[in-house]
Scaffold this motif. Sequence first.
Motif, PDB file in Angstrom:
ATOM      1  N   PHE A 114      35.202 -43.292 -83.066  1.00  0.00           N
ATOM      2  CA  PHE A 114      35.006 -41.862 -82.847  1.00  0.00           C
ATOM      3  C   PHE A 114      33.779 -41.596 -81.984  1.00  0.00           C
ATOM      4  O   PHE A 114      33.762 -40.633 -81.210  1.00  0.00           O
ATOM      5  N   ARG A 115      32.759 -42.461 -82.073  1.00  0.00           N
ATOM      6  CA  ARG A 115      31.598 -42.286 -81.192  1.00  0.00           C
ATOM      7  C   ARG A 115      32.025 -42.469 -79.738  1.00  0.00           C
ATOM      8  O   ARG A 115      31.595 -41.719 -78.859  1.00  0.00           O
ATOM      9  N   ASP A 116      32.891 -43.443 -79.509  1.00  0.00           N
ATOM     10  CA  ASP A 116      33.359 -43.712 -78.137  1.00  0.00           C
ATOM     11  C   ASP A 116      34.183 -42.539 -77.595  1.00  0.00           C
ATOM     12  O   ASP A 116      34.167 -42.270 -76.386  1.00  0.00           O
ATOM     13  N   LYS A 117      34.901 -41.861 -78.496  1.00  0.00           N
ATOM     14  CA  LYS A 117      35.710 -40.722 -78.064  1.00  0.00           C
ATOM     15  C   LYS A 117      34.858 -39.457 -77.914  1.00  0.00           C
ATOM     16  O   LYS A 117      35.142 -38.587 -77.085  1.00  0.00           O
ATOM     17  N   LEU A 118      33.834 -39.359 -78.717  1.00  0.00           N
ATOM     18  CA  LEU A 118      33.017 -38.155 -78.719  1.00  0.00           C
ATOM     19  C   LEU A 118      32.127 -38.053 -77.475  1.00  0.00           C
ATOM     20  O   LEU A 118      31.909 -36.940 -76.961  1.00  0.00           O
ATOM     21  N   LYS A 119      31.621 -39.175 -76.984  1.00  0.00           N
ATOM     22  CA  LYS A 119      30.664 -39.112 -75.887  1.00  0.00           C
ATOM     23  C   LYS A 119      31.236 -38.423 -74.653  1.00  0.00           C
ATOM     24  O   LYS A 119      30.608 -37.492 -74.115  1.00  0.00           O
ATOM     25  N   PRO A 120      32.425 -38.809 -74.182  1.00  0.00           N
ATOM     26  CA  PRO A 120      32.971 -38.097 -73.024  1.00  0.00           C
ATOM     27  C   PRO A 120      33.296 -36.634 -73.335  1.00  0.00           C
ATOM     28  O   PRO A 120      33.210 -35.778 -72.445  1.00  0.00           O
ATOM     29  N   LEU A 121      33.665 -36.333 -74.582  1.00  0.00           N
ATOM     30  CA  LEU A 121      33.941 -34.943 -74.955  1.00  0.00           C
ATOM     31  C   LEU A 121      32.671 -34.108 -74.845  1.00  0.00           C
ATOM     32  O   LEU A 121      32.697 -32.988 -74.321  1.00  0.00           O
ATOM     33  N   ARG A 136      34.565 -26.256 -79.466  1.00  0.00           N
ATOM     34  CA  ARG A 136      35.573 -25.750 -80.398  1.00  0.00           C
ATOM     35  C   ARG A 136      35.769 -26.727 -81.547  1.00  0.00           C
ATOM     36  O   ARG A 136      35.911 -27.929 -81.344  1.00  0.00           O
ATOM     37  N   LEU A 137      35.825 -26.207 -82.748  1.00  0.00           N
ATOM     38  CA  LEU A 137      36.062 -27.056 -83.912  1.00  0.00           C
ATOM     39  C   LEU A 137      37.429 -27.716 -83.825  1.00  0.00           C
ATOM     40  O   LEU A 137      37.615 -28.843 -84.300  1.00  0.00           O
ATOM     41  N   SER A 138      38.383 -27.042 -83.207  1.00  0.00           N
ATOM     42  CA  SER A 138      39.724 -27.611 -83.071  1.00  0.00           C
ATOM     43  C   SER A 138      39.718 -28.886 -82.246  1.00  0.00           C
ATOM     44  O   SER A 138      40.569 -29.780 -82.455  1.00  0.00           O
ATOM     45  N   ARG A 139      38.765 -29.024 -81.279  1.00  0.00           N
ATOM     46  CA  ARG A 139      38.684 -30.257 -80.477  1.00  0.00           C
ATOM     47  C   ARG A 139      38.278 -31.434 -81.364  1.00  0.00           C
ATOM     48  O   ARG A 139      38.782 -32.552 -81.215  1.00  0.00           O
ATOM     49  N   LEU A 140      37.369 -31.177 -82.302  1.00  0.00           N
ATOM     50  CA  LEU A 140      36.952 -32.237 -83.219  1.00  0.00           C
ATOM     51  C   LEU A 140      38.086 -32.565 -84.193  1.00  0.00           C
ATOM     52  O   LEU A 140      38.295 -33.722 -84.564  1.00  0.00           O
ATOM     53  N   TRP A 141      38.820 -31.544 -84.603  1.00  0.00           N
ATOM     54  CA  TRP A 141      39.970 -31.748 -85.498  1.00  0.00           C
ATOM     55  C   TRP A 141      41.031 -32.621 -84.811  1.00  0.00           C
ATOM     56  O   TRP A 141      41.576 -33.538 -85.412  1.00  0.00           O
ATOM     57  N   ASP A 142      41.298 -32.335 -83.537  1.00  0.00           N
ATOM     58  CA  ASP A 142      42.279 -33.133 -82.795  1.00  0.00           C
ATOM     59  C   ASP A 142      41.798 -34.570 -82.618  1.00  0.00           C
ATOM     60  O   ASP A 142      42.599 -35.516 -82.599  1.00  0.00           O
ATOM     61  N   LEU A 143      40.494 -34.725 -82.473  1.00  0.00           N
ATOM     62  CA  LEU A 143      39.924 -36.057 -82.285  1.00  0.00           C
ATOM     63  C   LEU A 143      40.008 -36.897 -83.555  1.00  0.00           C
ATOM     64  O   LEU A 143      40.023 -38.134 -83.502  1.00  0.00           O
ATOM     65  N   GLU A 201      30.258 -39.160 -87.886  1.00  0.00           N
ATOM     66  CA  GLU A 201      30.392 -39.087 -89.339  1.00  0.00           C
ATOM     67  C   GLU A 201      31.138 -37.821 -89.748  1.00  0.00           C
ATOM     68  O   GLU A 201      31.969 -37.848 -90.677  1.00  0.00           O
ATOM     69  N   LEU A 202      30.874 -36.744 -89.034  1.00  0.00           N
ATOM     70  CA  LEU A 202      31.577 -35.485 -89.310  1.00  0.00           C
ATOM     71  C   LEU A 202      33.071 -35.628 -89.025  1.00  0.00           C
ATOM     72  O   LEU A 202      33.910 -35.143 -89.797  1.00  0.00           O
ATOM     73  N   VAL A 203      33.406 -36.295 -87.926  1.00  0.00           N
ATOM     74  CA  VAL A 203      34.826 -36.475 -87.585  1.00  0.00           C
ATOM     75  C   VAL A 203      35.520 -37.324 -88.646  1.00  0.00           C
ATOM     76  O   VAL A 203      36.676 -37.064 -89.014  1.00  0.00           O
ATOM     77  N   VAL A 204      34.835 -38.334 -89.169  1.00  0.00           N
ATOM     78  CA  VAL A 204      35.407 -39.137 -90.252  1.00  0.00           C
ATOM     79  C   VAL A 204      35.688 -38.242 -91.469  1.00  0.00           C
ATOM     80  O   VAL A 204      36.707 -38.392 -92.151  1.00  0.00           O
ATOM     81  N   GLY A 258      43.530 -24.742 -85.273  1.00  0.00           N
ATOM     82  CA  GLY A 258      44.814 -24.751 -84.575  1.00  0.00           C
ATOM     83  C   GLY A 258      44.770 -25.187 -83.121  1.00  0.00           C
ATOM     84  O   GLY A 258      45.669 -25.856 -82.639  1.00  0.00           O
ATOM     85  N   GLY A 259      43.763 -24.773 -82.384  1.00  0.00           N
ATOM     86  CA  GLY A 259      43.722 -25.134 -80.972  1.00  0.00           C
ATOM     87  C   GLY A 259      43.040 -24.071 -80.150  1.00  0.00           C
ATOM     88  O   GLY A 259      42.500 -23.084 -80.680  1.00  0.00           O
ATOM     89  N   ASP A 260      43.098 -24.232 -78.815  1.00  0.00           N
ATOM     90  CA  ASP A 260      42.356 -23.352 -77.920  1.00  0.00           C
ATOM     91  C   ASP A 260      42.837 -21.910 -77.972  1.00  0.00           C
ATOM     92  O   ASP A 260      42.080 -20.994 -77.660  1.00  0.00           O
ATOM     93  N   SER A 261      44.086 -21.689 -78.333  1.00  0.00           N
ATOM     94  CA  SER A 261      44.631 -20.323 -78.295  1.00  0.00           C
ATOM     95  C   SER A 261      44.557 -19.613 -79.642  1.00  0.00           C
ATOM     96  O   SER A 261      45.062 -18.504 -79.793  1.00  0.00           O
TER      97      SER A 261
END
Length: 712
Positions: A237-244, A218-225, A264-267, A118-121
């Motif tokens: 997704f690799r390009d988005k994951l590196k700064p995260l 947080r798993l929710s951050r990967l879900w949002d990504l 691969e997990l995000v896919v 769901g998110g951070d909260s």
Amino acid sequence: MKIYDEGSEPLHELLKGSSSDQGATLLVPDLQRPYVWTPSQVTLLVDSLLRGWPFGTLLLWKVHKEDLARIPSRPFWRVADRTGEFGDEQVSKSNPPAEFRMVLDGQQRLQSLLLAFGGDSWGFRLLDQEWSTVLDAERPRGRNARRHWSMGHLCLDVWSFRDRVKSAGGVANVDFRDVLSWVVQSPTEGRSTLKRPVNYKHPIASTHDAENKGRFIRLSRLWDLASTQAGLFEKYFRDKLKPLLELHDVPKDVIDDVLEPLAELVVTLVGIKLSKVSYLQLAPFNAEVFSQDLYNDAIVNIFTRLNTAGRALTRQEITFAWIKTGWDASKTGNRTAGRCFEELSEALAEEKVNIDIDALVGSVSAMWSVLHGDGALLTATDLLRGEKVRPMAQDLVNSWETVSTNAIEGAKLVDDRSFHFGTHYRSLNVLTLLLAWRLLGRQWLATHPLSVLAKDGFEKALDAAFGNNCDRWILMSQWSGRWGKSTDKALADYVKDLAADWTKISSLSAPDDVIAVLKARMEAWNGALQAESSKYIDDLAVLTRDRVHDYYLPLWLWHRIDTQRWKASAISLRESKRGSLSFDVDHVVAVKLWETLPGAQPQVDPEDDSALSADDLSTTMNALGNCCLLEKSFNIAKGAEPLGAFLQRVHDFKTGTLKVDDWTKELGIDPTLVDPTGKPTADVRVVVEARTTAMKSELKEYLAGTRQRADV
């Protein structure tokens, strides 16, 4: 007539409908059981999805926005709080004109994924000791250990993920239960602030501990990504994951190792988001297709027949949902409906009435029908009519003090007379109607102020009427077979009687007139049961030793309806100081002893009408007249000794404090039964049959009101 449609939606759309910032449109009816899954079960569900295993089907109910107000419901939780200190935090509910749907089956799964993605909260707030239990961690110790709590969010342990990917040979082979962890994320609201000892063992880790820097995301951050936009590949997704990862202070060497498998997990998460979830959806009410009564009846029956996690939803749960929705806690000392019912249940248990909340709701609902429902018990169609059921909460909260106090006092009066639920009566209707009958007097008193003297006199007269009638009601309503196949109709008829009496009583001003109406009602009820109860006693007989427990209640009463007999019956028969006592139906002459008597072997002679058959002997051996119900340390039926031999070993008889002849005479036990050794079977049978006849005669005299209990 089909009341549902089949459909499917992407999982992420269902979760969005349950958690949207604009307000949820996918709701949970209050009649559903609470959310009960643990953090470990949530992790297991996420692991199953990541492995590509099915999510399962849902059962939904489409509801018109104008119907929403009459159906008690709630949004999903943002925080599943089980500390009792904060309360659960909910998603906001969308304002009409949105289209709403209720989740009838699948609440646990959807709520679990919301807490995970769901998110951070979103997350669990549990007491630390509960965290240690569900996660199999070391239990925390210290003076405040039982009060400490932690707020956990589901996170990916990046370091463990790297290790598992290497050892498993790829993401597809990873057991995600090893790399998903519940972790404290908030530096200020993640843990209770009570003082902890220096060596306190936290059951879950915190991202703010120095040793965990750069470890958890947080798993929710990967879900949002995991964007569902078409045409995206792992490189995106690799390009988005590196700064995260850098933002989370993940060490560079770890980033280099996990960037590709994490993409691969995000896919995989994208695939989960887009996976279609099948559901059956109940259609909203349509006046052109259904009558309102037919539709309501169908919906309620679906609720009550639906089986989730091995349990069926009951009508009492639906009723309780309405009660909780409309309860005004300010009128009950800021106690919620749930708490009020729990306290009443606990108080009844102290009076030997152990019933669950479901049964208690049914009992209280019947009392409400007497006072406020014109004697009409709630039906299936009523349970979806807000205008019909909603007033119940208001009525109950206004009279809760009277209703609950009356129930506790009435149960105590029954306990004082030694009647226990489950032992002396098994149908809760027996007690419900007795308490509802007494409630008429208590409710009248609550609305008619009297002087102290008059009030005291009324209360004594009410309890005296209760005591004079409750025993026969408890016994005869069972012996008459009143709670057989037509239980619902019988209960409804009795409730209508009480409602009619309440109409009379509520207009009376004289206490004596109120008592007269109540007495007349109980006398009428008991009088109507006497003939059938007497027939039950006449027909009472069992053929086998294992069925003599059927005599328990008649014997329990018989021992108590003669002063001298009760004095003898109340003596505990102990063979030695250490002998443990039991209280159950036993034989006077043991079965094995019967088999040694002259003439005990049944004669098979079709031309001899006087010949003893096997059934004749069995009926006599197991007759009421050959049984007793005494507290003693020995069991006659298990051996072949006569009663006299056991009595000679009892301390009171050995010392001469009691005389066997006097004691057995008080219990109607002929000397032939005390020691039948060597006596003809036919002679012993005559004595047993005579005792049976005498005992049944006395029981029927009690039912007719010409005998009273001697023990109260």
